[in-house]
Design a protein around this motif. Sequence first.
Motif, mmCIF file in Angstrom:
data_model
loop_
_atom_site.group_PDB
_atom_site.id
_atom_site.type_symbol
_atom_site.label_atom_id
_atom_site.label_comp_id
_atom_site.label_asym_id
_atom_site.label_seq_id
_atom_site.Cartn_x
_atom_site.Cartn_y
_atom_site.Cartn_z
ATOM 1 N N LEU A 127 37.394 -10.557 139.449
ATOM 2 C CA LEU A 127 37.550 -9.171 139.027
ATOM 3 C C LEU A 127 38.170 -8.296 140.113
ATOM 4 O O LEU A 127 38.611 -7.191 139.829
ATOM 5 C CB LEU A 127 36.193 -8.587 138.613
ATOM 6 N N SER A 128 38.197 -8.780 141.337
ATOM 7 C CA SER A 128 38.742 -7.978 142.430
ATOM 8 C C SER A 128 40.141 -8.410 142.857
ATOM 9 O O SER A 128 40.856 -7.641 143.507
ATOM 10 C CB SER A 128 37.810 -8.031 143.645
ATOM 11 N N GLY A 129 40.555 -9.626 142.514
ATOM 12 C CA GLY A 129 41.870 -10.074 142.947
ATOM 13 C C GLY A 129 42.216 -11.441 142.399
ATOM 14 O O GLY A 129 41.428 -12.060 141.675
ATOM 15 N N PRO A 131 39.911 1.217 132.376
ATOM 16 C CA PRO A 131 38.653 0.443 132.422
ATOM 17 C C PRO A 131 38.615 -0.676 131.397
ATOM 18 O O PRO A 131 37.994 -1.714 131.640
ATOM 19 C CB PRO A 131 37.585 1.506 132.133
ATOM 20 N N ASP A 132 39.263 -0.483 130.232
ATOM 21 C CA ASP A 132 39.237 -1.512 129.189
ATOM 22 C C ASP A 132 39.845 -2.824 129.680
ATOM 23 O O ASP A 132 39.425 -3.907 129.267
ATOM 24 C CB ASP A 132 39.985 -1.041 127.941
ATOM 25 N N ALA A 134 37.975 -6.389 129.736
ATOM 26 C CA ALA A 134 38.525 -7.559 129.041
ATOM 27 C C ALA A 134 38.589 -8.761 129.972
ATOM 28 O O ALA A 134 38.249 -9.886 129.583
ATOM 29 C CB ALA A 134 39.910 -7.235 128.486
ATOM 30 N N LEU A 135 39.026 -8.537 131.216
ATOM 31 C CA LEU A 135 39.063 -9.634 132.182
ATOM 32 C C LEU A 135 37.653 -10.101 132.504
ATOM 33 O O LEU A 135 37.404 -11.311 132.640
ATOM 34 C CB LEU A 135 39.788 -9.196 133.453
ATOM 35 N N GLY A 136 36.708 -9.157 132.615
ATOM 36 C CA GLY A 136 35.319 -9.529 132.883
ATOM 37 C C GLY A 136 34.743 -10.409 131.799
ATOM 38 O O GLY A 136 34.042 -11.389 132.086
ATOM 39 N N ARG A 137 35.041 -10.096 130.523
ATOM 40 C CA ARG A 137 34.552 -10.932 129.422
ATOM 41 C C ARG A 137 35.171 -12.327 129.488
ATOM 42 O O ARG A 137 34.496 -13.328 129.263
ATOM 43 C CB ARG A 137 34.862 -10.266 128.071
#
Length: 220
Positions: A128-130, A183-184, A188-191
Amino acid sequence: MSQMSESSILESEELSFLNEVMFSRLPEGNQVQPSFTLDGDQEHSEMLGRLGQAASMQMVAQFKNRRLIFPLQLFQDEFNRLTMELQAPQIFETGPTMRQWRMQPQLPLRLLEACGKEAELKVHDISLSGFSVTLPEHEGPAPEKLELQLELPECGSLLPLSGAKVRRIDQQTVAYNLLFDEPDLEQALGRFLFEQHKQQHPEWEMPDVTPKSSEMAESA
Protein backbone atom coordinates in the motif's frame (compact mmCIF):
# COMPACT_ATOMS: atom_id res chain seq x y z
CA MET A 1 -10.31 3.24 19.38
CA SER A 2 -7.63 4.61 17.06
CA GLN A 3 -4.95 3.97 19.70
CA MET A 4 -4.80 0.52 21.26
CA SER A 5 -2.52 -1.12 23.77
CA GLU A 6 -0.79 -4.41 23.06
CA SER A 7 -3.46 -6.19 25.16
CA SER A 8 -6.14 -4.94 22.72
CA ILE A 9 -4.62 -6.79 19.75
CA LEU A 10 -6.58 -9.86 18.70
CA GLU A 11 -4.61 -13.06 18.30
CA SER A 12 -5.41 -15.38 15.38
CA GLU A 13 -7.55 -17.74 17.50
CA GLU A 14 -9.59 -14.82 18.85
CA LEU A 15 -10.20 -13.34 15.42
CA SER A 16 -11.14 -16.77 14.08
CA PHE A 17 -13.74 -17.06 16.84
CA LEU A 18 -15.00 -13.53 16.14
CA ASN A 19 -15.20 -14.37 12.46
CA GLU A 20 -17.27 -17.50 13.21
CA VAL A 21 -19.66 -15.70 15.56
CA MET A 22 -20.15 -12.46 13.65
CA PHE A 23 -19.84 -13.34 9.97
CA SER A 24 -21.97 -16.18 8.66
CA ARG A 25 -20.67 -17.54 5.37
CA LEU A 26 -23.11 -17.45 2.46
CA PRO A 27 -22.94 -19.73 -0.61
CA GLU A 28 -19.98 -19.15 -2.89
CA GLY A 29 -20.30 -15.91 -4.84
CA ASN A 30 -22.58 -14.23 -2.25
CA GLN A 31 -19.98 -12.67 0.03
CA VAL A 32 -21.12 -9.76 2.15
CA GLN A 33 -19.34 -7.01 4.00
CA PRO A 34 -18.51 -8.20 7.56
CA SER A 35 -20.79 -6.16 9.80
CA PHE A 36 -22.71 -6.20 13.05
CA THR A 37 -25.49 -4.07 14.50
CA LEU A 38 -24.79 -1.99 17.59
CA ASP A 39 -27.62 -2.21 20.10
CA GLY A 40 -28.36 0.64 22.46
CA ASP A 41 -30.76 3.44 23.25
CA GLN A 42 -30.98 6.60 21.18
CA GLU A 43 -28.57 8.52 23.40
CA HIS A 44 -25.84 5.91 23.07
CA SER A 45 -26.46 5.55 19.33
CA GLU A 46 -26.08 9.30 18.86
CA MET A 47 -22.88 9.28 20.91
CA LEU A 48 -21.42 6.42 18.83
CA GLY A 49 -22.49 8.16 15.63
CA ARG A 50 -20.66 11.34 16.64
CA LEU A 51 -17.62 9.28 17.63
CA GLY A 52 -17.62 7.54 14.25
CA GLN A 53 -17.68 10.88 12.47
CA ALA A 54 -15.00 12.49 14.62
CA ALA A 55 -12.52 9.66 15.22
CA SER A 56 -10.71 7.00 13.27
CA MET A 57 -11.76 3.62 14.64
CA GLN A 58 -9.98 0.37 13.93
CA MET A 59 -9.58 -3.25 14.99
CA VAL A 60 -6.08 -4.70 15.24
CA ALA A 61 -5.40 -8.42 14.78
CA GLN A 62 -2.13 -10.33 15.08
CA PHE A 63 -1.43 -13.39 12.87
CA LYS A 64 2.02 -14.80 13.60
CA ASN A 65 4.36 -12.22 12.04
CA ARG A 66 1.53 -10.16 10.50
CA ARG A 67 -0.39 -7.30 12.05
CA LEU A 68 -3.64 -6.38 10.31
CA ILE A 69 -5.31 -3.04 11.03
CA PHE A 70 -8.97 -3.09 9.96
CA PRO A 71 -10.62 0.36 9.70
CA LEU A 72 -14.12 0.35 11.18
CA GLN A 73 -16.88 2.39 9.57
CA LEU A 74 -20.23 3.26 11.10
CA PHE A 75 -23.46 3.45 9.08
CA GLN A 76 -26.80 4.72 10.35
CA ASP A 77 -30.11 3.71 8.75
CA GLU A 78 -33.44 5.55 8.68
CA PHE A 79 -34.36 4.00 12.04
CA ASN A 80 -31.16 5.40 13.64
CA ARG A 81 -29.74 1.88 13.99
CA LEU A 82 -25.96 1.76 13.78
CA THR A 83 -24.05 -0.87 11.84
CA MET A 84 -20.27 -1.22 12.05
CA GLU A 85 -18.40 -2.64 9.06
CA LEU A 86 -14.87 -3.92 8.61
CA GLN A 87 -12.94 -2.34 5.75
CA ALA A 88 -9.92 -3.86 3.98
CA PRO A 89 -6.97 -3.80 6.39
CA GLN A 90 -3.48 -2.44 6.18
CA ILE A 91 -1.13 -5.43 6.45
CA PHE A 92 2.18 -5.07 8.26
CA GLU A 93 5.10 -7.42 8.74
CA THR A 94 6.33 -7.39 12.33
CA GLY A 95 9.91 -7.92 13.48
CA PRO A 96 12.79 -5.59 14.42
CA THR A 97 10.89 -2.95 12.44
CA MET A 98 7.25 -2.98 11.34
CA ARG A 99 6.68 -2.34 7.64
CA GLN A 100 3.93 -2.69 5.07
CA TRP A 101 3.59 -6.24 3.74
CA ARG A 102 4.96 -6.50 0.20
CA MET A 103 3.08 -8.87 -2.05
CA GLN A 104 5.22 -10.69 -4.59
CA PRO A 105 2.77 -11.85 -7.27
CA GLN A 106 2.60 -15.60 -7.82
CA LEU A 107 1.47 -14.86 -11.37
CA PRO A 108 2.72 -11.87 -13.42
CA LEU A 109 0.71 -8.67 -13.00
CA ARG A 110 0.28 -6.60 -16.14
CA LEU A 111 1.13 -2.90 -16.20
CA LEU A 112 -0.51 -0.91 -18.98
CA GLU A 113 0.34 2.48 -20.41
CA ALA A 114 -2.32 5.17 -20.83
CA CYS A 115 -2.89 4.09 -24.44
CA GLY A 116 -3.65 0.53 -23.31
CA LYS A 117 -0.36 -0.94 -24.53
CA GLU A 118 1.32 -3.35 -22.12
CA ALA A 119 4.34 -1.73 -20.48
CA GLU A 120 7.73 -3.41 -20.61
CA LEU A 121 8.07 -2.97 -16.85
CA LYS A 122 7.09 -5.91 -14.63
CA VAL A 123 5.79 -5.75 -11.06
CA HIS A 124 8.37 -7.23 -8.70
CA ASP A 125 6.43 -6.52 -5.49
CA ILE A 126 3.73 -4.13 -4.30
CA SER A 127 2.32 -2.82 -1.01
CA LEU A 128 0.00 0.00 0.00
CA SER A 129 2.98 2.33 0.36
CA GLY A 130 5.00 1.50 -2.75
CA PHE A 131 6.02 -0.93 -5.43
CA SER A 132 9.11 -2.05 -7.28
CA VAL A 133 9.40 -2.92 -10.94
CA THR A 134 11.80 -4.97 -13.02
CA LEU A 135 13.23 -3.11 -15.99
CA PRO A 136 13.87 -4.70 -19.39
CA GLU A 137 17.45 -5.74 -20.07
CA HIS A 138 19.70 -2.98 -21.34
CA GLU A 139 17.19 -0.38 -20.16
CA GLY A 140 18.59 3.13 -19.68
CA PRO A 141 18.01 5.31 -16.59
CA ALA A 142 14.82 4.46 -14.70
CA PRO A 143 12.07 7.11 -15.01
CA GLU A 144 11.73 9.43 -12.02
CA LYS A 145 7.92 9.13 -12.15
CA LEU A 146 5.59 6.43 -13.39
CA GLU A 147 1.99 6.83 -14.54
CA LEU A 148 0.65 3.38 -15.36
CA GLN A 149 -2.40 1.17 -14.85
CA LEU A 150 -2.32 -2.07 -12.89
CA GLU A 151 -4.60 -4.82 -14.17
CA LEU A 152 -6.37 -6.56 -11.29
CA PRO A 153 -6.78 -10.07 -12.72
CA GLU A 154 -9.65 -11.35 -10.56
CA CYS A 155 -12.06 -8.46 -11.19
CA GLY A 156 -10.75 -7.40 -14.61
CA SER A 157 -10.51 -3.73 -13.66
CA LEU A 158 -7.62 -1.30 -14.09
CA LEU A 159 -6.13 0.57 -11.15
CA PRO A 160 -4.16 3.78 -11.89
CA LEU A 161 -0.68 3.69 -10.34
CA SER A 162 1.32 6.85 -9.79
CA GLY A 163 4.83 6.42 -8.43
CA ALA A 164 7.83 8.54 -7.55
CA LYS A 165 11.27 6.92 -7.76
CA VAL A 166 12.87 6.13 -4.40
CA ARG A 167 15.98 4.12 -5.24
CA ARG A 168 17.46 1.50 -7.52
CA ILE A 169 17.53 -1.84 -5.72
CA ASP A 170 19.79 -3.54 -8.24
CA GLN A 171 20.69 -3.27 -11.91
CA GLN A 172 17.19 -4.17 -13.06
CA THR A 173 14.90 -3.42 -10.08
CA VAL A 174 13.72 0.05 -9.04
CA ALA A 175 11.51 1.03 -6.09
CA TYR A 176 8.79 3.69 -6.23
CA ASN A 177 6.58 5.35 -3.64
CA LEU A 178 2.86 5.13 -4.36
CA LEU A 179 0.93 8.37 -4.76
CA PHE A 180 -2.87 8.23 -4.49
CA ASP A 181 -5.01 11.04 -5.86
CA GLU A 182 -8.23 9.54 -4.47
CA PRO A 183 -8.93 7.48 -1.31
CA ASP A 184 -11.02 5.04 -3.39
CA LEU A 185 -7.89 3.99 -5.30
CA GLU A 186 -6.02 3.17 -2.10
CA GLN A 187 -9.03 1.20 -0.81
CA ALA A 188 -9.28 -0.76 -4.07
CA LEU A 189 -5.60 -1.70 -3.89
CA GLY A 190 -6.01 -2.58 -0.20
CA ARG A 191 -8.86 -4.98 -1.02
CA PHE A 192 -6.81 -6.57 -3.79
CA LEU A 193 -3.77 -7.05 -1.54
CA PHE A 194 -5.91 -8.46 1.26
CA GLU A 195 -7.50 -11.00 -1.09
CA GLN A 196 -4.06 -12.02 -2.34
CA HIS A 197 -2.83 -12.36 1.24
CA LYS A 198 -5.82 -14.58 2.10
CA GLN A 199 -5.12 -16.81 -0.89
CA GLN A 200 -1.52 -17.22 0.26
CA HIS A 201 -2.60 -17.98 3.84
CA PRO A 202 -5.97 -19.81 3.71
CA GLU A 203 -5.23 -21.46 7.05
CA TRP A 204 -5.63 -18.11 8.85
CA GLU A 205 -9.39 -17.94 8.10
CA MET A 206 -9.63 -14.19 7.73
CA PRO A 207 -12.98 -12.44 7.11
CA ASP A 208 -14.16 -11.24 3.71
CA VAL A 209 -14.23 -7.49 3.09
CA THR A 210 -16.28 -7.21 -0.07
CA PRO A 211 -17.51 -3.62 -0.56
CA LYS A 212 -21.18 -2.72 -0.81
CA SER A 213 -22.62 -3.01 -4.29
CA SER A 214 -23.18 0.77 -4.37
CA GLU A 215 -19.53 1.38 -3.51
CA MET A 216 -18.41 -0.99 -6.27
CA ALA A 217 -20.62 0.81 -8.78
CA GLU A 218 -19.16 4.18 -7.80
CA SER A 219 -15.56 2.97 -8.13
CA ALA A 220 -16.15 1.22 -11.46
